[in-house]
Design a protein around this motif. Structure first.
Motif, mmCIF file in Angstrom:
data_model
loop_
_atom_site.group_PDB
_atom_site.id
_atom_site.type_symbol
_atom_site.label_atom_id
_atom_site.label_comp_id
_atom_site.label_asym_id
_atom_site.label_seq_id
_atom_site.Cartn_x
_atom_site.Cartn_y
_atom_site.Cartn_z
ATOM 1 N N PRO A 92 39.391 60.221 46.835
ATOM 2 C CA PRO A 92 40.627 59.607 46.322
ATOM 3 C C PRO A 92 41.808 59.677 47.288
ATOM 4 C CG PRO A 92 39.597 60.959 44.637
ATOM 5 C CD PRO A 92 38.853 61.235 45.907
ATOM 6 N N ASN A 93 41.741 60.573 48.262
ATOM 7 C CA ASN A 93 42.866 60.654 49.196
ATOM 8 C C ASN A 93 42.632 59.843 50.467
ATOM 9 O OD1 ASN A 93 44.314 62.424 47.511
ATOM 10 N ND2 ASN A 93 42.997 64.098 48.220
ATOM 11 N N LEU A 94 41.566 59.058 50.456
ATOM 12 C CA LEU A 94 41.210 58.293 51.650
ATOM 13 C C LEU A 94 42.384 57.421 52.129
ATOM 14 C CD1 LEU A 94 38.528 57.842 53.307
ATOM 15 C CD2 LEU A 94 38.364 55.662 52.085
ATOM 16 N N ASP A 95 42.590 57.465 53.445
ATOM 17 C CA ASP A 95 43.687 56.687 54.033
ATOM 18 C C ASP A 95 43.157 55.308 54.433
ATOM 19 O OD1 ASP A 95 45.995 55.845 55.370
ATOM 20 O OD2 ASP A 95 45.304 56.761 57.253
ATOM 21 N N VAL A 96 43.085 54.388 53.443
ATOM 22 C CA VAL A 96 42.618 53.037 53.777
ATOM 23 C C VAL A 96 43.819 52.108 53.886
ATOM 24 C CG1 VAL A 96 40.375 53.288 52.643
ATOM 25 C CG2 VAL A 96 42.317 52.336 51.370
ATOM 26 N N THR A 97 43.649 51.061 54.670
ATOM 27 C CA THR A 97 44.682 50.034 54.748
ATOM 28 C C THR A 97 44.739 49.310 53.408
ATOM 29 O OG1 THR A 97 44.270 49.763 57.095
ATOM 30 C CG2 THR A 97 45.366 47.936 55.964
ATOM 31 N N PRO A 98 45.886 49.314 52.759
ATOM 32 C CA PRO A 98 45.973 48.595 51.469
ATOM 33 C C PRO A 98 45.645 47.115 51.658
ATOM 34 C CG PRO A 98 47.923 49.954 51.833
ATOM 35 C CD PRO A 98 47.161 49.951 53.119
ATOM 36 N N ARG A 99 44.836 46.598 50.752
ATOM 37 C CA ARG A 99 44.438 45.183 50.880
ATOM 38 C C ARG A 99 44.557 44.444 49.573
ATOM 39 N NH1 ARG A 99 39.769 43.678 55.110
ATOM 40 N NH2 ARG A 99 39.503 45.704 56.104
ATOM 41 N N THR A 100 44.894 43.182 49.684
ATOM 42 C CA THR A 100 44.820 42.264 48.563
ATOM 43 C C THR A 100 43.764 41.216 48.920
ATOM 44 O OG1 THR A 100 47.160 42.606 48.093
ATOM 45 C CG2 THR A 100 46.125 40.646 47.134
ATOM 46 N N PHE A 101 42.691 41.201 48.163
ATOM 47 C CA PHE A 101 41.625 40.214 48.380
ATOM 48 C C PHE A 101 41.919 38.995 47.517
ATOM 49 C CE2 PHE A 101 39.739 44.249 49.497
ATOM 50 C CZ PHE A 101 39.027 43.953 50.648
ATOM 51 N N ILE A 102 42.030 37.862 48.161
ATOM 52 C CA ILE A 102 42.342 36.643 47.425
ATOM 53 C C ILE A 102 41.181 35.659 47.587
ATOM 54 C CG2 ILE A 102 43.935 34.681 47.233
ATOM 55 C CD1 ILE A 102 46.110 36.591 48.419
ATOM 56 N N TYR A 103 40.682 35.178 46.445
ATOM 57 C CA TYR A 103 39.596 34.195 46.443
ATOM 58 C C TYR A 103 40.057 32.921 45.749
ATOM 59 C CZ TYR A 103 36.420 38.206 47.118
ATOM 60 O OH TYR A 103 35.789 39.324 47.580
ATOM 61 N N GLY A 104 39.518 31.821 46.188
ATOM 62 C CA GLY A 104 39.706 30.579 45.468
ATOM 63 C C GLY A 104 38.560 29.652 45.800
ATOM 64 N N GLY A 105 38.155 28.840 44.831
ATOM 65 C CA GLY A 105 37.096 27.867 45.110
ATOM 66 C C GLY A 105 36.395 27.440 43.847
ATOM 67 N N LYS A 106 35.848 26.238 43.882
ATOM 68 C CA LYS A 106 35.126 25.695 42.740
ATOM 69 C C LYS A 106 33.626 25.750 43.003
ATOM 70 C CE LYS A 106 39.036 22.712 41.678
ATOM 71 N NZ LYS A 106 39.608 21.354 41.726
ATOM 72 N N ALA A 107 32.871 25.992 41.938
ATOM 73 C CA ALA A 107 31.406 25.924 42.002
ATOM 74 C C ALA A 107 30.984 24.591 41.403
ATOM 75 C CB ALA A 107 30.793 27.067 41.208
ATOM 76 N N ALA A 108 29.945 23.973 41.970
ATOM 77 C CA ALA A 108 29.419 22.765 41.332
ATOM 78 C C ALA A 108 29.003 23.132 39.910
ATOM 79 C CB ALA A 108 28.238 22.220 42.114
ATOM 80 N N PRO A 109 29.317 22.244 38.944
ATOM 81 C CA PRO A 109 29.079 22.584 37.532
ATOM 82 C C PRO A 109 27.640 23.001 37.220
ATOM 83 C CG PRO A 109 30.427 20.622 37.699
ATOM 84 C CD PRO A 109 30.011 20.967 39.101
#
Ligand code: 26M
Length: 822
Positions: free
Chosen positions: A580-597
């Motif tokens: 829990p104390n790991l020093d990781v670079t804070p990240r925001t993962f952003i996804y977007g995209g459509k799947a064929a129906p």
């Protein structure tokens, strides 16, 4: 003397304000107190349209009266994105219009945001067509874009309980101020029926096609402006309607409902865009759409040509026709039919004209995406074209036989008709045989085209093949979408780069100036803040603008490997949970995209991303260190918000599968660094920006092929990699699915079973590379330096460069300057 500006053309702030009020009253029938935001948008759009009409008409007139060639781009898709902001930039009217709008008590940004985008495309291929139209106009190249005016474009995506739900795209419901219908230029298209041989007055053997039904094509025209030039080219999209003469016959014999039925089925033709990445083979309506728009377009060209030429003898000198993938490839047979059956040219002469006219661009090697039409379906709808294709094929194979005697295998391999299994027409072969130029869309892809799907054709005609690496328009993807960065750049090197992207090179020395890097980071921070605010209004989630924005936006597909990305997110999550104390670079993962129906696995990947987001975003031990966002309904508009705000661009397709990619270019142009495989245009981007400014990982194309050939065993990676095993086990345990251990089973089983996209094989390399990214981000100074160098070295990826190459190597076409006298 008092000079009064014309309300429809004047450019002063006062006149613009008057025009706005005038259009609101006379076109929308509203006064300000009762006007909706959309009314105001419409009034503004018409105000701008008025100011471009002269260019549009002058362009049209100039092309009619000059001897220059015109390029006709045939594309079933145009993913244009909103027009208003782009037109303001290209007209150079941003400032006065902004002032006029504000003095009228409105906000320009808000009005621009109201426009419903024409989503007449699926993804890369359709957006490429739109970038090409922009560059053609900017380079003052005479061009017409031909396509389909779908009433419903690509579906809108909503996310319900983590799953994709498709909603009909009603982009036309509030009206479209950018198009003008031209019913006077309608054409008729035949479908079905049968053919009959006959002998004409001179005793020549001919064939006539007796159609089973007739559809009318109505052109809808949209102006496409060049940047700070007077050119406004035409985008002509066809809508299908009932051909009256046919209905009237039925009506006269009393079959009123039959006539109405016919009318409805005619109108169905251009109702809806097919979402690709789905099996469209066997879908009759899709073939009808393709033939319909191709026939309308070729008839239109012939009409234009014959308006000032006595014959079609020199048709190819007047028009260069480019086929955007195989969707319009029926054009080869249709032009032959028009020349031979309707205009009575001899076969050989017609064939020479046809070959000189067409060029063909391939956009994918995926076997499931290569268009084939079964002979029965094809013959039913296009009986004459099937005969013509047989004739083309026979003459072509005769040629092959001469060159390679006694090589039956080769004949079978080259035949336009696939005789194995259910007999079908291979559309890529028809396009190849009927074109004088064939190209791929990035260096690796063009090489693979020659080595795989068109290998035998390359052996036959090596000179026909070339590469044209894709590009994107810097007007939309930098100036419009990222004004802060664009202004910063222009403040140092001037604004010549907007038309000549190679001038960005002049930024290189600034990468070493601490002051410039500071300004750069300030801009980036502001842009990220903008996106954070937008995400908050759309999803209620709070993201930290100082975290690393790690973005993957594109259609959802296994070959693009969004699942590899989310496996890494889960890996990071586990690392923090275990330490829990790991020093990781804070990240925001952003996804977007459509799947064929109909693409189940792609939809399950969306569900997995959303399920992981639910857990990670609400886990207090994680805090601000990881956030996962799936932004619904990724489209051009959202692209314009997200590319500028990204720190890291995910371009992680299995090597050899992504023909080019164009999002990769948009990110890098806006100062994101790329984590990517050696695939598509990534390879060339890395070459340009420098290997030290690019995060590379993963198997190469030959290694992918070798791994698969040797019998890929995903189990071994799972068993031998504790990190990977932990991630997969966590998913399978139901941790992200409220204990449901079955939910993600199909996805995990395919990754463990016979995954042709080698997700597990690349997993550790990806994780290692992501660790380097995280470390590198801690040194903000150096990160900024790398980002600046990325932007400075992206000149090659302007679609202006791409279009110049097409114009020189394939179309042999020259610019024509449009005069705009005052
Ligand atoms: C069809 C059925 C099942 C699965 C996939 C498909 C399918 C895949 C790709 C159908 C068509 C496809 O290609 C068309 C396309 O959009 N290609 C994209 O073209 C862009 C512009 O050249 C490239 O940048 C992209 O790499 C390429 O995927």
């Amino acid at each position: 003397l008092i000079q009064v500006e014309d309300d429809r053309t004047g450019l002063s702030v006062e006149t613009l304000k008057r025009a706005l009020a005038d259009n609101l009253f006379y076109l929308q029938g509203k006064f300000p107190a009762i006007a909706t935001k959309n009314d105001c948008y419409m009034a503004l759009a018409y105000t701008i349209r008025d100011r471009l009409l002269q260019r549009w008409l002058n362009t049209f007139q100039t092309y009619l009266n000059c001897d220059n060639r015109v390029v006709c781009y045939l594309s079933a898709e145009y993913l244009l994105g909103p027009h208003l902001g782009n037109n303001l930039i290209n007209l150079g009217l941003w400032e006065p219009v902004q002032q006029a709008v504000e003095e009228s008590g409105l906000s320009l940004d808000e009005l621009i945001d109201i426009e419903e985008e024409p989503g007449l495309g699926n993804g890369g291929l359709g957006r490429l067509a739109a970038c090409f139209m922009d560059s053609l106009a900017t380079l003052e190249i005479p061009a017409i874009g031909y396509g389909i005016r779908y009433e419903f474009g690509i579906f809108d995506q909503e996310i319900k309980d983590g799953w994709q739900v498709e909603i009909t795209d009603k982009w036309l419901q509030l009206g479209n101020p950018w198009e003008i219908a031209r019913p006077e230029s309608a054409v008729l298209v035949k479908l079905g029926g049968h053919t009959e041989p006959y002998t004409d007055d001179q005793g020549n053997y001919r064939v006539r096609w007796i159609a089973g039904s007739l559809v009318k094509g109505i052109p809808y025209d949209t102006p496409i402006l060049g940047y700070k030039v007077s050119t406004a080219n035409n985008l002509r999209l066809w809508k299908s309607e009932a051909a009256e003469s046919f209905d009237f016959q039925r009506f006269n014999v009393g079959d009123y409902y039959g006539a109405v039925q016919d009318k409805m089925s005619s109108e169905n033709l251009t109702k809806v865009l097919y979402p690709n990445d789905e099996q469209i083979q066997g879908k009759e309506l899709r073939l009808a759409q393709q033939y319909f728009f191709v026939s309308c377009s070729l008839q239109d060209m012939i009409r234009i040509h014959l308006s000032d030429n006595p014959t079609l003898e020199n048709f190819h000198e007047h028009f260069a026709v480019q086929m955007n993938d195989t969707h319009p490839s029926i054009a080869v047979a249709e032009l032959m039919r028009l020349l031979v059956d309707e205009h009575h040219y001899e076969w050989q002469r017609a064939w020479a004209i046809t070959e000189a006219t067409f060029g063909f661009t391939n956009h994918t090697l995926l076997p499931e995406a290569l268009e084939k039409w079964s002979l029965p379906l094809f013959g039913e709808m296009l009986p004459r074209h099937l005969e013509i294709i047989y004739e083309i094929n026979q003459r072509f194979l005769d040629q092959v036989r001469m060159k390679y005697p006694n090589d039956g295998d080769r004949l079978a391999r080259l035949s336009i008709i696939d005789e194995a299994g259910e007999k079908s027409v291979r559309m890529a072969y028809l396009a190849t045989v009927g074109s004088h130029a064939i190209n791929g869309v990035a260096a690796l892809h063009s090489q693979l085209v020659k080595e795989t799907i068109l290998k035998d054709f390359y052996e036959l005609w090596p000179e026909k093949f070339s590469n044209k690496t894709n590009g994107v328009t810097p007007r939309r993807w930098m100036v419009l979408s990222n004004p802060r960065l664009s202004n910063l750049i222009s403040s140092r090197i001037g604004d010549g780069w907007i038309k000549n992207l190679d001038e960005l090179k002049q930024l290189e020395p600034f990468a070493d100036l601490a002051g410039f890097r500071q300004d750069w980071c300030k801009v980036k921070r502001e842009v990220k803040q903008d996106l954070a605010r937008y995400i908050h209004t759309r999803t209620d989630l709070v993201v930290n603008p100082d975290s690393l924005f790690d973005v993957q936006v594109k259609r959802i597909h296994e070959y693009k490997r969004q699942h590899l990305n989310i496996l890494h997110v889960i890996h990071l999550y586990l690392q923090i949970k275990n330490n829990p104390n790991l020093d990781v670079t804070p990240r925001t993962f952003i996804y977007g995209g459509k799947a064929a129906p109909g693409y189940f696995t792609a939809k399950l990947i969306i569900k997995l991303i959303n399920s992981v987001a639910d857990v990670v975003n609400n886990d207090p031990t994680i805090g601000d260190r990881l956030k996962v966002i799936f932004l619904p309904d990724y489209n051009v508009k959202f692209g314009q918000r997200v590319y500028p705000a990204a720190d890291l661009s995910e371009q992680i397709s299995t090597a050899g599968k992504e023909a080019s990619g164009t999002g990769n270019m948009k990110f890098s142009m806006n100062g994101a660094l790329t984590i990517g495989t050696l695939d598509g245009a990534n390879i060339e981007i890395r070459e340009e920006v420098g290997a030290e400014n690019f995060f590379l990982f993963g198997l190469t194309t030959p290694e992918v092929e070798k791994t698969l050939a040797e019998g890929y065993q995903p189990w071994e990676y799972y068993n031998n990699n504790a990190n990977l095993k932990a991630v997969v086990d966590l998913i399978n345990s139901g941790f992200f699915s409220h204990g449901d251990t079955a939910l993600f089973r199909p996805l995990m089983d395919s990754l463990l079973g016979q995954d042709p996209y080698l997700v597990f094989a690349d997993f550790q390399a990806y994780v290692d590379c992501q660790n380097q990214v995280g470390e590198a981000y801690k040194d903000q100074e150096n990160w900024a330096r790398m980002a600046i160098l990325n932007v400075a070295r992206m000149g090659k990826f302007s679609s202006d460069r791409t279009i110049r190459e097409y114009a020189e190597d394939i179309w042999a076409i020259k610019p024509v300057v449009i005069e705009l006298e005052d």
